[in-house]
Design a protein around this motif. Structure first.
Motif, PDB file in Angstrom:
ATOM      1  N   LYS A 108       0.879  -1.165   0.000  1.00  0.00           N
ATOM      2  CA  LYS A 108       0.000   0.000   0.000  1.00  0.00           C
ATOM      3  C   LYS A 108       0.920   1.219   0.000  1.00  0.00           C
ATOM      4  CE  LYS A 108      -3.950  -1.578   2.723  1.00  0.00           C
ATOM      5  NZ  LYS A 108      -4.693  -1.321   3.972  1.00  0.00           N
ATOM      6  N   VAL A 109       0.803   2.056  -1.017  1.00  0.00           N
ATOM      7  CA  VAL A 109       1.615   3.266  -1.113  1.00  0.00           C
ATOM      8  C   VAL A 109       0.696   4.471  -1.208  1.00  0.00           C
ATOM      9  CG1 VAL A 109       3.568   2.090  -2.184  1.00  0.00           C
ATOM     10  CG2 VAL A 109       1.805   3.084  -3.635  1.00  0.00           C
ATOM     11  N   ARG A 110       1.235   5.642  -0.913  1.00  0.00           N
ATOM     12  CA  ARG A 110       0.406   6.840  -1.004  1.00  0.00           C
ATOM     13  C   ARG A 110       0.049   7.105  -2.471  1.00  0.00           C
ATOM     14  NH1 ARG A 110       5.526   8.563  -0.379  1.00  0.00           N
ATOM     15  NH2 ARG A 110       6.262  10.239  -1.731  1.00  0.00           N
ATOM     16  N   GLN A 111      -1.051   7.769  -2.670  1.00  0.00           N
ATOM     17  CA  GLN A 111      -1.544   8.025  -4.021  1.00  0.00           C
ATOM     18  C   GLN A 111      -0.666   9.057  -4.729  1.00  0.00           C
ATOM     19  OE1 GLN A 111      -5.603   9.117  -3.067  1.00  0.00           O
ATOM     20  NE2 GLN A 111      -6.315   7.161  -3.851  1.00  0.00           N
ATOM     21  N   GLY A 112      -0.608   8.934  -6.062  1.00  0.00           N
ATOM     22  CA  GLY A 112       0.053   9.945  -6.871  1.00  0.00           C
ATOM     23  C   GLY A 112       1.531   9.735  -7.127  1.00  0.00           C
ATOM     24  N   ILE A 113       2.073   8.576  -6.762  1.00  0.00           N
ATOM     25  CA  ILE A 113       3.509   8.357  -6.989  1.00  0.00           C
ATOM     26  C   ILE A 113       3.755   7.210  -7.974  1.00  0.00           C
ATOM     27  CG2 ILE A 113       4.188   9.303  -4.750  1.00  0.00           C
ATOM     28  CD1 ILE A 113       4.660   6.378  -3.852  1.00  0.00           C
ATOM     29  N   GLN A 114       2.785   6.938  -8.824  1.00  0.00           N
ATOM     30  CA  GLN A 114       2.938   5.840  -9.779  1.00  0.00           C
ATOM     31  C   GLN A 114       4.159   6.036 -10.676  1.00  0.00           C
ATOM     32  OE1 GLN A 114      -0.077   7.495  -9.612  1.00  0.00           O
ATOM     33  NE2 GLN A 114      -1.612   5.977  -9.092  1.00  0.00           N
ATOM     34  N   THR A 115       4.331   7.221 -11.225  1.00  0.00           N
ATOM     35  CA  THR A 115       5.454   7.478 -12.138  1.00  0.00           C
ATOM     36  C   THR A 115       6.781   7.253 -11.436  1.00  0.00           C
ATOM     37  OG1 THR A 115       4.129   9.108 -13.332  1.00  0.00           O
ATOM     38  CG2 THR A 115       6.517   9.184 -13.660  1.00  0.00           C
ATOM     39  N   GLU A 116       6.899   7.721 -10.207  1.00  0.00           N
ATOM     40  CA  GLU A 116       8.138   7.546  -9.457  1.00  0.00           C
ATOM     41  C   GLU A 116       8.433   6.070  -9.219  1.00  0.00           C
ATOM     42  OE1 GLU A 116       5.758   9.666  -8.752  1.00  0.00           O
ATOM     43  OE2 GLU A 116       6.633  11.649  -8.490  1.00  0.00           O
ATOM     44  N   LEU A 117       7.398   5.290  -8.899  1.00  0.00           N
ATOM     45  CA  LEU A 117       7.605   3.859  -8.668  1.00  0.00           C
ATOM     46  C   LEU A 117       7.993   3.141  -9.950  1.00  0.00           C
ATOM     47  CD1 LEU A 117       4.764   2.952  -6.157  1.00  0.00           C
ATOM     48  CD2 LEU A 117       7.200   3.182  -5.711  1.00  0.00           C
ATOM     49  N   TRP A 118       7.323   3.443 -11.060  1.00  0.00           N
ATOM     50  CA  TRP A 118       7.674   2.794 -12.332  1.00  0.00           C
ATOM     51  C   TRP A 118       9.113   3.118 -12.711  1.00  0.00           C
ATOM     52  CZ3 TRP A 118       5.170  -1.184 -13.800  1.00  0.00           C
ATOM     53  CH2 TRP A 118       3.788  -1.282 -13.670  1.00  0.00           C
ATOM     54  N   ASN A 119       9.556   4.354 -12.456  1.00  0.00           N
ATOM     55  CA  ASN A 119      10.922   4.742 -12.790  1.00  0.00           C
ATOM     56  C   ASN A 119      11.954   4.153 -11.828  1.00  0.00           C
ATOM     57  OD1 ASN A 119      10.158   6.271 -15.022  1.00  0.00           O
ATOM     58  ND2 ASN A 119       9.916   8.127 -13.816  1.00  0.00           N
ATOM     59  N   SER A 120      11.568   3.903 -10.605  1.00  0.00           N
ATOM     60  CA  SER A 120      12.509   3.416  -9.598  1.00  0.00           C
ATOM     61  C   SER A 120      12.810   1.932  -9.712  1.00  0.00           C
ATOM     62  CB  SER A 120      11.966   3.689  -8.194  1.00  0.00           C
ATOM     63  OG  SER A 120      11.845   5.069  -7.987  1.00  0.00           O
ATOM     64  N   PHE A 121      11.850   1.162 -10.181  1.00  0.00           N
ATOM     65  CA  PHE A 121      12.038  -0.285 -10.259  1.00  0.00           C
ATOM     66  C   PHE A 121      12.228  -0.686 -11.716  1.00  0.00           C
ATOM     67  CE2 PHE A 121       9.896   0.323  -6.240  1.00  0.00           C
ATOM     68  CZ  PHE A 121      10.677  -0.443  -5.403  1.00  0.00           C
ATOM     69  N   GLY A 122      13.487  -0.726 -12.126  1.00  0.00           N
ATOM     70  CA  GLY A 122      13.812  -1.093 -13.497  1.00  0.00           C
ATOM     71  C   GLY A 122      13.989  -2.587 -13.637  1.00  0.00           C
ATOM     72  N   THR A 123      14.846  -2.974 -14.563  1.00  0.00           N
ATOM     73  CA  THR A 123      15.079  -4.385 -14.837  1.00  0.00           C
ATOM     74  C   THR A 123      16.285  -4.879 -14.048  1.00  0.00           C
ATOM     75  OG1 THR A 123      16.482  -3.866 -16.709  1.00  0.00           O
ATOM     76  CG2 THR A 123      14.133  -4.175 -17.143  1.00  0.00           C
ATOM     77  N   GLY A 124      16.479  -6.180 -14.075  1.00  0.00           N
ATOM     78  CA  GLY A 124      17.675  -6.763 -13.491  1.00  0.00           C
ATOM     79  C   GLY A 124      17.579  -7.142 -12.033  1.00  0.00           C
ATOM     80  N   SER A 125      16.389  -7.222 -11.481  1.00  0.00           N
ATOM     81  CA  SER A 125      16.275  -7.658 -10.094  1.00  0.00           C
ATOM     82  C   SER A 125      15.434  -8.930 -10.027  1.00  0.00           C
ATOM     83  CB  SER A 125      15.635  -6.565  -9.228  1.00  0.00           C
ATOM     84  OG  SER A 125      14.257  -6.485  -9.460  1.00  0.00           O
ATOM     85  N   GLU A 126      15.299  -9.460  -8.833  1.00  0.00           N
ATOM     86  CA  GLU A 126      14.500 -10.667  -8.641  1.00  0.00           C
ATOM     87  C   GLU A 126      13.010 -10.375  -8.700  1.00  0.00           C
ATOM     88  OE1 GLU A 126      15.458 -13.032  -5.240  1.00  0.00           O
ATOM     89  OE2 GLU A 126      17.574 -12.529  -5.388  1.00  0.00           O
ATOM     90  N   TRP A 127      12.627  -9.107  -8.625  1.00  0.00           N
ATOM     91  CA  TRP A 127      11.223  -8.729  -8.574  1.00  0.00           C
ATOM     92  C   TRP A 127      10.898  -7.747  -9.693  1.00  0.00           C
ATOM     93  CZ3 TRP A 127       8.010 -11.106  -5.216  1.00  0.00           C
ATOM     94  CH2 TRP A 127       8.601 -11.812  -4.174  1.00  0.00           C
ATOM     95  N   ARG A 128       9.719  -7.891 -10.276  1.00  0.00           N
ATOM     96  CA  ARG A 128       9.247  -6.982 -11.317  1.00  0.00           C
ATOM     97  C   ARG A 128       7.966  -6.313 -10.828  1.00  0.00           C
ATOM     98  NH1 ARG A 128       8.037 -10.156 -15.999  1.00  0.00           N
ATOM     99  NH2 ARG A 128      10.267 -10.075 -16.405  1.00  0.00           N
ATOM    100  N   LEU A 129       7.915  -4.995 -10.983  1.00  0.00           N
ATOM    101  CA  LEU A 129       6.694  -4.262 -10.663  1.00  0.00           C
ATOM    102  C   LEU A 129       5.666  -4.606 -11.724  1.00  0.00           C
ATOM    103  CD1 LEU A 129       5.126  -2.218  -9.000  1.00  0.00           C
ATOM    104  CD2 LEU A 129       6.244  -0.404 -10.291  1.00  0.00           C
ATOM    105  N   LEU A 130       4.619  -5.306 -11.336  1.00  0.00           N
ATOM    106  CA  LEU A 130       3.619  -5.809 -12.266  1.00  0.00           C
ATOM    107  C   LEU A 130       2.534  -4.778 -12.558  1.00  0.00           C
ATOM    108  CD1 LEU A 130       2.544  -8.271 -13.854  1.00  0.00           C
ATOM    109  CD2 LEU A 130       1.298  -8.903 -11.778  1.00  0.00           C
TER     110      LEU A 130
END
Length: 98
Positions: free
Chosen positions: A47-69
């Motif tokens: 659960k994250v605060r509203q309005g930070i979708q762009t920041e989250l998409w930009n923060s979690f790139g490729t190359g990790s064990e987890w992908r932002l779905l």
């Protein structure tokens, strides 16, 4: 809550992790939670605060064990859902996805 959000929340062991109060250091905190997740758990939601979708998409790139779905909006928060991905020895940064 929408049905889609409920399904995403139920996929985690104990429901979504509530980090909507965090304003500074959110991404490292989320990475710490993801890194400490048991190997048998394949989906983690936050659960994250509203309005930070762009920041989250930009923060979690490729190359990790987890992908932002997905990031779904709810009444007072957004729900960011991650899935575990297998690491490829031939493409450890996930560049073939592009």
């Amino acid at each position: 809550m929408t049905t889609e959000t409920n399904e995403s929340a139920e996929n985690t062991e104990n429901g979504p992790i509530d980090v909507q109060h965090v304003t500074c250091g959110l991404v490292p905190l989320m990475q710490t939670h993801l890194g400490g997740t048991e190997p048998e758990i394949d989906t983690v939601s936050f659960k994250v605060r509203q309005g930070i979708q762009t920041e989250l998409w930009n923060s979690f790139g490729t190359g990790s064990e987890w992908r932002l779905l997905e990031i779904t909006s709810d009444l007072f928060f957004d729900l960011a859902t991650f899935v575990r991905v297998e690491q490829s020895e031939l493409d450890p940064l996930g560049l073939m996805d592009f």
